[in-house]
Scaffold this motif. Sequence first.
Motif, PDB file in Angstrom:
ATOM      1  N   TRP A 240      23.573 -24.206 -74.092  1.00 31.73           N
ATOM      2  CA  TRP A 240      22.086 -24.064 -74.043  1.00 31.73           C
ATOM      3  C   TRP A 240      21.450 -22.712 -74.472  1.00 31.73           C
ATOM      4  O   TRP A 240      20.295 -23.010 -74.846  1.00 31.73           O
ATOM      5  N   GLU A 241      22.242 -21.977 -73.562  1.00 34.02           N
ATOM      6  CA  GLU A 241      21.646 -20.252 -74.018  1.00 34.02           C
ATOM      7  C   GLU A 241      21.033 -19.477 -75.574  1.00 34.02           C
ATOM      8  O   GLU A 241      20.288 -19.850 -75.681  1.00 34.02           O
ATOM      9  N   LYS A 242      22.471 -20.194 -76.216  1.00 32.19           N
ATOM     10  CA  LYS A 242      22.569 -19.813 -77.383  1.00 32.19           C
ATOM     11  C   LYS A 242      21.603 -20.660 -78.113  1.00 32.19           C
ATOM     12  O   LYS A 242      21.187 -20.333 -79.864  1.00 32.19           O
ATOM     13  N   VAL A 243      21.044 -22.167 -77.429  1.00 38.87           N
ATOM     14  CA  VAL A 243      20.338 -23.021 -78.837  1.00 38.87           C
ATOM     15  C   VAL A 243      19.172 -22.556 -78.495  1.00 38.87           C
ATOM     16  O   VAL A 243      18.359 -22.369 -79.726  1.00 38.87           O
ATOM     17  N   PHE A 244      18.933 -21.836 -77.027  1.00 33.12           N
ATOM     18  CA  PHE A 244      17.142 -21.200 -77.154  1.00 33.12           C
ATOM     19  C   PHE A 244      16.742 -20.289 -77.803  1.00 33.12           C
ATOM     20  O   PHE A 244      15.582 -19.945 -78.434  1.00 33.12           O
ATOM     21  N   TYR A 245      18.060 -19.485 -78.130  1.00 38.56           N
ATOM     22  CA  TYR A 245      18.115 -18.084 -78.621  1.00 38.56           C
ATOM     23  C   TYR A 245      17.959 -18.404 -79.802  1.00 38.56           C
ATOM     24  O   TYR A 245      16.681 -18.102 -80.790  1.00 38.56           O
ATOM     25  N   VAL A 246      18.324 -19.438 -80.783  1.00 35.70           N
ATOM     26  CA  VAL A 246      17.826 -19.857 -82.600  1.00 35.70           C
ATOM     27  C   VAL A 246      16.660 -20.805 -82.579  1.00 35.70           C
ATOM     28  O   VAL A 246      16.283 -20.044 -83.447  1.00 35.70           O
ATOM     29  N   LEU A 247      16.190 -21.350 -81.447  1.00 35.03           N
ATOM     30  CA  LEU A 247      15.052 -21.940 -81.537  1.00 35.03           C
ATOM     31  C   LEU A 247      13.898 -21.044 -81.527  1.00 35.03           C
ATOM     32  O   LEU A 247      13.134 -21.237 -82.355  1.00 35.03           O
ATOM     33  N   THR A 248      14.335 -20.259 -81.076  1.00 36.58           N
ATOM     34  CA  THR A 248      13.607 -19.367 -80.554  1.00 36.58           C
ATOM     35  C   THR A 248      13.261 -17.884 -81.629  1.00 36.58           C
ATOM     36  O   THR A 248      12.145 -17.589 -82.163  1.00 36.58           O
ATOM     37  N   ALA A 249      14.274 -17.823 -82.521  1.00 35.48           N
ATOM     38  CA  ALA A 249      14.279 -16.784 -83.542  1.00 35.48           C
ATOM     39  C   ALA A 249      13.955 -18.135 -85.042  1.00 35.48           C
ATOM     40  O   ALA A 249      13.136 -16.946 -85.380  1.00 35.48           O
ATOM     41  N   ILE A 250      13.368 -19.433 -84.414  1.00 32.24           N
ATOM     42  CA  ILE A 250      12.993 -20.108 -85.731  1.00 32.24           C
ATOM     43  C   ILE A 250      11.919 -19.668 -85.595  1.00 32.24           C
ATOM     44  O   ILE A 250      11.385 -19.599 -86.607  1.00 32.24           O
ATOM     45  N   PHE A 251      11.261 -21.001 -84.454  1.00 30.87           N
ATOM     46  CA  PHE A 251       9.611 -20.277 -84.557  1.00 30.87           C
ATOM     47  C   PHE A 251       9.211 -19.282 -83.731  1.00 30.87           C
ATOM     48  O   PHE A 251       8.280 -19.470 -84.398  1.00 30.87           O
ATOM     49  N   GLN A 252       9.523 -18.559 -83.689  1.00 32.42           N
ATOM     50  CA  GLN A 252       8.569 -17.351 -83.598  1.00 32.42           C
ATOM     51  C   GLN A 252       8.772 -16.833 -85.066  1.00 32.42           C
ATOM     52  O   GLN A 252       8.356 -15.618 -85.828  1.00 32.42           O
ATOM     53  N   GLY A 253       9.767 -16.664 -85.911  1.00 28.12           N
ATOM     54  CA  GLY A 253      10.203 -16.473 -87.327  1.00 28.12           C
ATOM     55  C   GLY A 253       9.989 -14.524 -87.636  1.00 28.12           C
ATOM     56  O   GLY A 253      10.903 -13.851 -86.732  1.00 28.12           O
ATOM     57  N   SER A 254       8.939 -14.058 -88.213  1.00 32.03           N
ATOM     58  CA  SER A 254       7.958 -12.959 -87.898  1.00 32.03           C
ATOM     59  C   SER A 254       7.945 -12.165 -87.057  1.00 32.03           C
ATOM     60  O   SER A 254       7.937 -10.964 -87.178  1.00 32.03           O
ATOM     61  N   SER A 255       7.721 -12.933 -86.062  1.00 29.34           N
ATOM     62  CA  SER A 255       7.396 -12.644 -84.882  1.00 29.34           C
ATOM     63  C   SER A 255       8.471 -12.360 -83.424  1.00 29.34           C
ATOM     64  O   SER A 255       8.186 -12.273 -82.527  1.00 29.34           O
ATOM     65  N   TYR A 256       9.798 -12.685 -83.840  1.00 33.68           N
ATOM     66  CA  TYR A 256      10.305 -12.902 -83.212  1.00 33.68           C
ATOM     67  C   TYR A 256      10.470 -11.331 -82.133  1.00 33.68           C
ATOM     68  O   TYR A 256      10.874 -10.772 -81.513  1.00 33.68           O
ATOM     69  N   LEU A 257      10.756 -12.327 -80.661  1.00 29.64           N
ATOM     70  CA  LEU A 257      10.633 -11.098 -79.658  1.00 29.64           C
ATOM     71  C   LEU A 257      12.389 -11.564 -78.543  1.00 29.64           C
ATOM     72  O   LEU A 257      12.677 -12.831 -78.617  1.00 29.64           O
ATOM     73  N   SER A 258      12.916 -10.392 -78.947  1.00 29.28           N
ATOM     74  CA  SER A 258      14.544 -10.414 -78.178  1.00 29.28           C
ATOM     75  C   SER A 258      14.530 -10.869 -76.449  1.00 29.28           C
ATOM     76  O   SER A 258      13.309 -10.675 -76.012  1.00 29.28           O
ATOM     77  N   PRO A 259      15.002 -11.684 -76.381  1.00 29.54           N
ATOM     78  CA  PRO A 259      14.767 -12.563 -74.489  1.00 29.54           C
ATOM     79  C   PRO A 259      15.654 -11.830 -73.892  1.00 29.54           C
ATOM     80  O   PRO A 259      14.836 -11.064 -72.894  1.00 29.54           O
ATOM     81  N   ARG A 260      15.890 -10.238 -74.654  1.00 26.83           N
ATOM     82  CA  ARG A 260      16.394  -9.790 -73.290  1.00 26.83           C
ATOM     83  C   ARG A 260      15.429  -8.235 -73.610  1.00 26.83           C
ATOM     84  O   ARG A 260      15.118  -8.744 -72.103  1.00 26.83           O
ATOM     85  N   GLY A 261      14.706  -8.023 -74.551  1.00 28.85           N
ATOM     86  CA  GLY A 261      13.862  -7.232 -74.498  1.00 28.85           C
ATOM     87  C   GLY A 261      12.883  -7.489 -73.646  1.00 28.85           C
ATOM     88  O   GLY A 261      12.449  -7.034 -72.996  1.00 28.85           O
ATOM     89  N   TYR A 262      12.674  -8.326 -74.148  1.00 26.45           N
ATOM     90  CA  TYR A 262      11.078  -9.462 -73.745  1.00 26.45           C
ATOM     91  C   TYR A 262      11.074  -9.264 -71.952  1.00 26.45           C
ATOM     92  O   TYR A 262      11.034  -9.019 -71.356  1.00 26.45           O
ATOM     93  N   GLY A 263      12.554  -9.671 -71.528  1.00 22.38           N
ATOM     94  CA  GLY A 263      13.057 -10.264 -69.897  1.00 22.38           C
ATOM     95  C   GLY A 263      12.958  -9.456 -69.515  1.00 22.38           C
ATOM     96  O   GLY A 263      12.156  -9.116 -68.234  1.00 22.38           O
ATOM     97  N   ILE A 264      13.406  -8.667 -69.440  1.00 18.85           N
ATOM     98  CA  ILE A 264      13.543  -6.524 -68.950  1.00 18.85           C
ATOM     99  C   ILE A 264      12.237  -6.394 -69.323  1.00 18.85           C
ATOM    100  O   ILE A 264      11.426  -5.731 -68.662  1.00 18.85           O
ATOM    101  N   MET A 265      11.221  -6.181 -70.181  1.00 18.08           N
ATOM    102  CA  MET A 265      10.324  -5.745 -70.302  1.00 18.08           C
ATOM    103  C   MET A 265       8.824  -6.436 -69.251  1.00 18.08           C
ATOM    104  O   MET A 265       8.468  -5.963 -68.400  1.00 18.08           O
ATOM    105  N   HIS A 266       9.190  -7.913 -69.274  1.00 21.94           N
ATOM    106  CA  HIS A 266       8.323  -8.175 -68.585  1.00 21.94           C
ATOM    107  C   HIS A 266       8.946  -7.949 -66.359  1.00 21.94           C
ATOM    108  O   HIS A 266       8.251  -8.098 -65.693  1.00 21.94           O
ATOM    109  N   ARG A 267       9.819  -8.098 -66.258  1.00 18.43           N
ATOM    110  CA  ARG A 267      10.750  -7.572 -65.133  1.00 18.43           C
ATOM    111  C   ARG A 267       9.736  -6.445 -64.666  1.00 18.43           C
ATOM    112  O   ARG A 267       9.617  -6.038 -63.609  1.00 18.43           O
ATOM    113  N   LEU A 268       9.932  -6.099 -65.191  1.00 17.70           N
ATOM    114  CA  LEU A 268       9.046  -4.237 -64.708  1.00 17.70           C
ATOM    115  C   LEU A 268       7.566  -4.060 -65.704  1.00 17.70           C
ATOM    116  O   LEU A 268       6.476  -3.538 -64.274  1.00 17.70           O
ATOM    117  N   HIS A 269       6.849  -4.892 -65.781  1.00 16.06           N
ATOM    118  CA  HIS A 269       5.431  -6.192 -65.612  1.00 16.06           C
ATOM    119  C   HIS A 269       4.992  -6.221 -64.006  1.00 16.06           C
ATOM    120  O   HIS A 269       3.942  -5.798 -63.835  1.00 16.06           O
TER     121      HIS A 269
END
Length: 248
Positions: free
Chosen positions: A37-66
Motif C-alpha cells: 500500500w505504501e507503493k500504491v500511495f507513492y504512485v497515486l502521489t506521483a499521478i495526482f501531484q503530477g508536475s508538482s510532485y513532492l517526494s514522501p521521503r523529502g517532505y517527511g523529513i522536512m516536515h519533521r524539521l518544521h
Amino acid sequence: MIIIIFFIAHWYLSLFTQTFFLHRYAAHQMFTMNKHWEKVFYVLTAIFQGSSYLSPRGYGIMHRLHHAYADTENDPHSPKYSENMFDMMWKTKTIYCDILHDRIKLDPKFIKNVPDWPLMDKLADRWFIRIAWGVLYTLFYIQFANAWWMFLLLPIHFLMGPIHGAIINWFAHKFGYVNFKVNDTAKNLLPLDFLMMGESYHNNHHKFGGRANFGIKWFELDLTYPIILLFNALGIIKMKKNNDLNYM
C-alpha cells in the motif's frame, strides 16, 4: 464547466495525497501500512501531484524539521524569517532539494521510518516528466477552456503541491484563531476547513502532532479523517493504539 471540475478534482486529489500520505503518514507515522500500500500511495502521489510532485521521503523529513524547530532560524519554512510568501517558498524549495539529494547532514531521528522509494522519486522528479505533466494540463485547457480567464488557473496546476504547503506554512502562521498555547505562531486558519481537508487546523496539529484527527472543536471538520477511518476499517492502514480517536 469541464475546466472547473478538472481544477477542483486536481486540487483535492493532490491535496489528499499530501495530507494523508506525505504529512500524516510519511512525516508523523499516525498509522501504519504495508509496503504494497505504501507503493500504491507513492504512485497515486506521483499521478495526482503530477508536475508538482513532492517526494514522501523529502517532505517527511522536512516536515519533521518544521515541528522540531518551528519559527526558529532552523525552521525550513517560517514567515518570521522570510520577507514574503514567495521568499519563503524559495527557501523551502532549496532546503527540500538539499534533503532530497542528501546534501545536508541530518540527525537520524528525522529519517527514521520515513518511506523511501528511490526509483519513483528519481522518475517523478525528472524535469522532462514535470514538463510533460504541464504539457498535458495545457493541452486539456486548449481542448476544453471556453474563456480566456480559465488559462490563469494553469500556474496553480503546475505548482499545486508547493501552493498547498505555502497556504498553511505562510497564512496559518499569520492569520486565524488559536485553541491552544504552543511555542510557535501556528494558528487555525479556517473554522470550517472545506478548502484544505483539515490542514488549516494548524494550531491544533502543533499541539497534538501525532493525532490523526486535526479537528478539535465540534465545528472543526477534518475532511481527511473519515477517509482515514474508512481505510482503517478496510485494512488498508492500521491506526496506532496511542492515537486518541475519541478526543474532543
